[in-house]
Design a protein around this motif. Structure first.
Motif, PDB file in Angstrom:
ATOM      1  N   LYS A 207      32.243  53.023  34.760  1.00  0.00           N
ATOM      2  CA  LYS A 207      31.953  53.441  36.134  1.00  0.00           C
ATOM      3  C   LYS A 207      30.447  53.462  36.401  1.00  0.00           C
ATOM      4  O   LYS A 207      29.996  53.111  37.496  1.00  0.00           O
ATOM      5  CB  LYS A 207      32.572  54.818  36.404  1.00  0.00           C
ATOM      6  CG  LYS A 207      32.425  55.253  37.857  1.00  0.00           C
ATOM      7  CD  LYS A 207      33.223  56.507  38.170  1.00  0.00           C
ATOM      8  CE  LYS A 207      32.952  56.961  39.601  1.00  0.00           C
ATOM      9  NZ  LYS A 207      33.663  58.207  39.931  1.00  0.00           N
TER      10      LYS A 207
ATOM     11  N   GLU B 148      37.851  58.538  27.895  1.00  0.00           N
ATOM     12  CA  GLU B 148      37.013  59.177  28.919  1.00  0.00           C
ATOM     13  C   GLU B 148      35.603  58.582  28.927  1.00  0.00           C
ATOM     14  O   GLU B 148      35.041  58.303  29.986  1.00  0.00           O
ATOM     15  CB  GLU B 148      36.957  60.691  28.683  1.00  0.00           C
ATOM     16  CG  GLU B 148      38.314  61.353  28.931  1.00  0.00           C
ATOM     17  CD  GLU B 148      38.274  62.853  28.741  1.00  0.00           C
ATOM     18  OE1 GLU B 148      38.522  63.585  29.716  1.00  0.00           O
ATOM     19  OE2 GLU B 148      38.003  63.310  27.610  1.00  0.00           O
TER      20      GLU B 148
ATOM     21  N   LEU C 245      43.245  57.465  40.651  1.00  0.00           N
ATOM     22  CA  LEU C 245      43.219  56.128  40.050  1.00  0.00           C
ATOM     23  C   LEU C 245      44.572  55.441  40.228  1.00  0.00           C
ATOM     24  O   LEU C 245      44.671  54.222  40.168  1.00  0.00           O
ATOM     25  CB  LEU C 245      42.859  56.205  38.565  1.00  0.00           C
ATOM     26  CG  LEU C 245      41.413  56.551  38.219  1.00  0.00           C
ATOM     27  CD1 LEU C 245      41.194  56.453  36.710  1.00  0.00           C
ATOM     28  CD2 LEU C 245      40.426  55.640  38.930  1.00  0.00           C
TER      29      LEU C 245
ATOM     30  N   PRO D 285      38.990  65.767  35.690  1.00  0.00           N
ATOM     31  CA  PRO D 285      38.365  64.598  36.332  1.00  0.00           C
ATOM     32  C   PRO D 285      36.850  64.679  36.442  1.00  0.00           C
ATOM     33  O   PRO D 285      36.192  63.658  36.658  1.00  0.00           O
ATOM     34  CB  PRO D 285      39.007  64.562  37.730  1.00  0.00           C
ATOM     35  CG  PRO D 285      39.717  65.849  37.909  1.00  0.00           C
ATOM     36  CD  PRO D 285      39.924  66.474  36.569  1.00  0.00           C
TER      37      PRO D 285
ATOM     38  N   THR E 203      45.225  62.633  31.299  1.00  0.00           N
ATOM     39  CA  THR E 203      44.525  62.624  32.587  1.00  0.00           C
ATOM     40  C   THR E 203      43.230  63.438  32.491  1.00  0.00           C
ATOM     41  O   THR E 203      42.186  63.012  32.949  1.00  0.00           O
ATOM     42  CB  THR E 203      45.415  63.195  33.713  1.00  0.00           C
ATOM     43  OG1 THR E 203      45.843  64.517  33.349  1.00  0.00           O
ATOM     44  CG2 THR E 203      46.634  62.311  33.950  1.00  0.00           C
TER      45      THR E 203
ATOM     46  N   GLU F 276      39.238  60.365  39.616  1.00  0.00           N
ATOM     47  CA  GLU F 276      37.794  60.275  39.376  1.00  0.00           C
ATOM     48  C   GLU F 276      37.103  60.962  40.540  1.00  0.00           C
ATOM     49  O   GLU F 276      37.756  61.364  41.502  1.00  0.00           O
ATOM     50  CB  GLU F 276      37.348  58.819  39.268  1.00  0.00           C
ATOM     51  CG  GLU F 276      37.560  58.021  40.545  1.00  0.00           C
ATOM     52  CD  GLU F 276      37.009  56.606  40.467  1.00  0.00           C
ATOM     53  OE1 GLU F 276      35.895  56.438  39.952  1.00  0.00           O
ATOM     54  OE2 GLU F 276      37.693  55.684  40.934  1.00  0.00           O
TER      55      GLU F 276
ATOM     56  N   SER G 291      45.175  56.520  28.176  1.00  0.00           N
ATOM     57  CA  SER G 291      45.057  56.951  29.574  1.00  0.00           C
ATOM     58  C   SER G 291      44.949  55.715  30.457  1.00  0.00           C
ATOM     59  O   SER G 291      44.442  54.676  30.032  1.00  0.00           O
ATOM     60  CB  SER G 291      43.815  57.815  29.770  1.00  0.00           C
ATOM     61  OG  SER G 291      42.643  57.025  29.689  1.00  0.00           O
ATOM     62  N   TYR G 292      45.399  55.867  31.689  1.00  0.00           N
ATOM     63  CA  TYR G 292      45.300  54.744  32.628  1.00  0.00           C
ATOM     64  C   TYR G 292      43.841  54.400  32.893  1.00  0.00           C
ATOM     65  O   TYR G 292      43.488  53.245  33.094  1.00  0.00           O
ATOM     66  CB  TYR G 292      46.022  55.089  33.930  1.00  0.00           C
ATOM     67  CG  TYR G 292      45.965  53.978  34.939  1.00  0.00           C
ATOM     68  CD1 TYR G 292      46.514  52.723  34.656  1.00  0.00           C
ATOM     69  CD2 TYR G 292      45.359  54.159  36.183  1.00  0.00           C
ATOM     70  CE1 TYR G 292      46.460  51.692  35.579  1.00  0.00           C
ATOM     71  CE2 TYR G 292      45.304  53.135  37.106  1.00  0.00           C
ATOM     72  CZ  TYR G 292      45.852  51.906  36.806  1.00  0.00           C
ATOM     73  OH  TYR G 292      45.792  50.886  37.724  1.00  0.00           O
ATOM     74  N   ARG G 293      42.953  55.402  32.866  1.00  0.00           N
ATOM     75  CA  ARG G 293      41.554  55.118  33.179  1.00  0.00           C
ATOM     76  C   ARG G 293      40.938  54.172  32.159  1.00  0.00           C
ATOM     77  O   ARG G 293      40.074  53.359  32.501  1.00  0.00           O
ATOM     78  CB  ARG G 293      40.728  56.397  33.286  1.00  0.00           C
ATOM     79  CG  ARG G 293      40.645  57.241  32.062  1.00  0.00           C
ATOM     80  CD  ARG G 293      39.432  58.165  32.068  1.00  0.00           C
ATOM     81  NE  ARG G 293      39.483  59.253  33.046  1.00  0.00           N
ATOM     82  CZ  ARG G 293      40.130  60.405  32.864  1.00  0.00           C
ATOM     83  NH1 ARG G 293      40.819  60.612  31.759  1.00  0.00           N
ATOM     84  NH2 ARG G 293      40.092  61.359  33.766  1.00  0.00           N
TER      85      ARG G 293
ATOM     86  N   TYR H 196      48.639  59.686  36.320  1.00  0.00           N
ATOM     87  CA  TYR H 196      47.416  58.957  36.655  1.00  0.00           C
ATOM     88  C   TYR H 196      46.240  59.912  36.824  1.00  0.00           C
ATOM     89  O   TYR H 196      46.372  60.928  37.512  1.00  0.00           O
ATOM     90  CB  TYR H 196      47.616  58.153  37.940  1.00  0.00           C
ATOM     91  CG  TYR H 196      48.580  57.007  37.749  1.00  0.00           C
ATOM     92  CD1 TYR H 196      48.119  55.777  37.266  1.00  0.00           C
ATOM     93  CD2 TYR H 196      49.933  57.154  38.013  1.00  0.00           C
ATOM     94  CE1 TYR H 196      49.003  54.730  37.059  1.00  0.00           C
ATOM     95  CE2 TYR H 196      50.824  56.100  37.803  1.00  0.00           C
ATOM     96  CZ  TYR H 196      50.345  54.892  37.323  1.00  0.00           C
ATOM     97  OH  TYR H 196      51.216  53.863  37.114  1.00  0.00           O
TER      98      TYR H 196
ATOM     99  N   VAL I 150      41.904  50.657  33.111  1.00  0.00           N
ATOM    100  CA  VAL I 150      41.096  50.233  34.262  1.00  0.00           C
ATOM    101  C   VAL I 150      39.729  49.739  33.800  1.00  0.00           C
ATOM    102  O   VAL I 150      39.241  48.688  34.233  1.00  0.00           O
ATOM    103  CB  VAL I 150      40.940  51.404  35.267  1.00  0.00           C
ATOM    104  CG1 VAL I 150      39.902  51.079  36.333  1.00  0.00           C
ATOM    105  CG2 VAL I 150      42.288  51.743  35.904  1.00  0.00           C
TER     106      VAL I 150
ATOM    107  N   PHE J 227      35.742  54.915  30.260  1.00  0.00           N
ATOM    108  CA  PHE J 227      35.813  54.848  31.720  1.00  0.00           C
ATOM    109  C   PHE J 227      34.479  55.256  32.352  1.00  0.00           C
ATOM    110  O   PHE J 227      34.005  54.614  33.298  1.00  0.00           O
ATOM    111  CB  PHE J 227      36.930  55.750  32.258  1.00  0.00           C
ATOM    112  CG  PHE J 227      37.018  55.717  33.752  1.00  0.00           C
ATOM    113  CD1 PHE J 227      37.634  54.661  34.394  1.00  0.00           C
ATOM    114  CD2 PHE J 227      36.451  56.732  34.522  1.00  0.00           C
ATOM    115  CE1 PHE J 227      37.698  54.609  35.791  1.00  0.00           C
ATOM    116  CE2 PHE J 227      36.509  56.682  35.913  1.00  0.00           C
ATOM    117  CZ  PHE J 227      37.141  55.629  36.545  1.00  0.00           C
TER     118      PHE J 227
END
Lengths: 416, 416
Positions: free
Chosen positions: A262, A255, A18, A222, A219, A48, A319-321, A45, A324, A258
């Motif tokens: 997705k 989690e 990501l 994944p 993180t 996925e 988290s960065y996810r 990061y 996003v 995201f």
């Protein structure tokens, strides 16, 4: 194995960063400490899973959203069908009462994730993680968790015949202590600060696969969040192949946030829809690291702050996810106060549904946003995550010692 | 209302006596003390709901078995769609481990009813009962129950905006005390023997609709067991429109047993199948009134005997409807000892599934029958009824005071 699983195999082709989506790593070994190329001491990061979408059967996402995640196998990491306990396929319930309480024009749709094998959303994640552990011949599962995450990891590990160590704290809810005993986990109670070092040492010395995070900024594993994509597939199907305007989700490390994002992104990429609903995160205002990261326009944030009754999602790092998911869906972070959360739980119980406090976070956060005058695109789906049975006090107050006057009870019932 | 409920209306046309099936009464008022024509001081006969099967849409039972009982509306009593909380549509899970433990040739199919709105099978029954109460303008719901039945009745009553009084005893499980408080029920704790007189007096004085039984031999609310028919519809669909050889069910008063039998009978009557699977009841051997009634070839029996850890099904009287279900399906009554029940619960937890003790009754009874050399027609479906979370001890033992040696834990994990 659940009834009639898909016989299709996964189209997963690798782990994608990501931090830099042009970077793809092989599917194995699982990268369990974030993207090795873009992470640094300062920021980590996540990755996925990437798929060969051209190989996904055209009608896969048009099947009825029944239990058993293996039915979505082409869009998930390689699964072990026998491990499935019929996770997913949870009910979507229309609530006029909650819609009214929120001040919306339409009823709210409630996606009740307490209808899973261990009675929380976490089963979607752990079915994927434990499948990955089996495929990679991990000798066991290790997880730092005081609640749903550890309960679910332990159940799938048990089913897989893998030993499971759950690292928890002395203030773990009695329901989880009880459940871990039933599932025969190795259940370690350590000081709060000792959880991650203990997990790291166990991973290092045993080679067990972690079902939870090992880095400063989250993180995680994944392969886990992929399981949450199925919530999006199911919502779309349950609304008669229509999208909601907004989906609001209890958010800890993001989690599920995201994964759901997705799933909607894939529906669009596969040509089945033309947009993605706005995703709203719901964090306790006392911490809310994702809201902080979004406000500061950084990849992730670390915060301090007191605890919340929403124990399952009162995290100190984001988290960065998660960022996003909010940004790419046109969504935004919401927060809530515990007082409003209690009121939301009561409103929901008035509608017959009893959730643990974390499970009601979305409704509480929406309520505060609407009270502030924010516009919410309808229809709204609120994801509920876990049963109120898990938040039982250690000791239930004894019934009143005084004999009750039946006359008085009947008089009260007549007036009700 | 759940997503995409059936818009078809009920084809129910009356209440039919089980004592004399040639006798049919109007659909309203509900007959809540058994068949008025065939019952006597010595024996009370239940009623069932009768339908105009010619008006049932041909493809109704071929739809996917998703949550939301309103999707089967033509074959159920008149329902209030808005009351649905997405009950039913529960997972059917294949278990090789339990099949092996039982000594069967094939894996066992587990129908996990803990995936319901209040995490037990009782939601299928209470959705029908509370719908009937609303349609008949009852001012409230009254139920004598120490467990799942009362929890579920309270939730549906709350959703309907009807007051609910739950008559329980001082040994009620903490989980249920906690849940009733969350749902805002009037929760009366009385002596065991006072439960039925208290219920009767409340019904008489308030006009509340009983969700539980009012007669010596169990007759109950005739609208409730109809909800259990959907378990049969779902099993048939989940097995790919094939029937199992045997279905084994935890059995107290036999409402679920009869409902499941009737569902299979309807599948045959509607021309979709050519037989009915054998139904086996599972009662704690310490009481087992249904087994007694079958052995003595009487309509129902009353027994005395000590309690069982399977508290939810340790009844002292049986119902005629349970005998009908066994006889007409070519089935028979089974019993189990508590020691075997504990072992069955452990075997199930080893497979990742944690049930309350009553929920595992079918597996325990099957194990004893097979050990005795009885032949069981495969494939077998065992119905599991409720989550282990509901049987938490009032006080969970504190974690060990001694600090744990991580070295020793890691050494043990490595050997696992």
């Amino acid at each position: 194995m659940t009834a009639q699983p898909s016989t299709e195999v996964s189209t997963a082709i690798g782990q994608r960063s990501l931090g830099d989506p042009s970077l793809r790593f092989p599917l194995s070994p699982p990268l369990l400490t974030g993207c090795p190329a873009t992470s640094s001491e300062e920021m980590q990061y996540p990755l996925e899973i990437d798929y060969d979408y051209a190989r996904v059967p055209r009608d896969l996402l048009r099947q009825p959203p029944l239990p058993g995640l293996a039915r979505w196998a082409p869009l998930l990491p390689p699964l072990v069908p026998e491990l499935s306990m019929g996770e997913g396929g949870t009910a979507l319930i229309e609530s006029e009462a909650i819609g009214r309480w929120l001040g919306l024009d339409l009823p709210v749709w409630l996606k009740d994730e307490s209808r899973n094998p261990t009675w929380s959303h976490k089963d979607r994640l752990n079915y994927c993680i434990v499948s990955t552990a089996v495929k990679n011949k991990a000798p066991g599962i290790a997880v730092a968790s005081t609640g749903n995450h550890g309960a679910s990891a332990a159940a799938y590990a048990r089913r897989a015949g893998l030993p499971c160590v759950v690292i928890s704290t002395r203030d773990a809810q009695p329901a989880f202590v009880h459940l871990q005993a039933a599932l025969g986990s190795t259940f370690l109670l350590v000081e709060r600060d000792a959880r991650w070092p203990t997990l790291q040492r166990i991973i290092d010395e045993t080679g067990f696969m972690p079902a939870s995070n090992l880095t400063r900024f989250h993180t995680g594993n994944p392969f886990g969040p992929e399981g949450y994509k199925t919530i999006a597939y199911e919502i779309w199907a349950q609304l008669g192949h229509e999208l909601p305007g907004t989906v609001v989700l209890p958010t800890g490390y993001g989690e599920m946030l995201f994964g759901v994002y997705k799933g909607f992104r894939e529906l669009k990429a596969l040509g089945l829809t033309s947009r993605v609903p706005r995703l709203l995160s719901a964090e306790p205002i006392v911490r809310a690291p994702l809201a902080r990261a979004m406000a500061q326009n950084v990849a992730a944030a670390e915060v301090t702050g007191p605890g919340s009754i929403a124990a399952g999602i009162a995290c100190t790092v984001s988290s960065y996810r998660a960022a996003v998911a909010l940004r790419e869906s046109g969504g935004r972070p919401l927060t809530f106060h515990d007082t409003v959360l209690r009121e939301a739980a009561t409103q929901l119980a008035n509608d017959g549904l009893w959730q643990e406090f974390s499970g009601v976070a979305g409704i509480a956060a929406l309520h505060e946003a609407i009270q502030r005058g924010e516009t919410i695109e309808e229809p709204v789906v609120a994801v509920l995550t876990s049963t109120g049975l898990k938040e039982m006090p250690a000791t239930v107050p004894p019934p009143p010692a005084e004999p009750v006057s039946l006359d008085r009870v009947i008089a009260t019932l007549k007036k009700a």
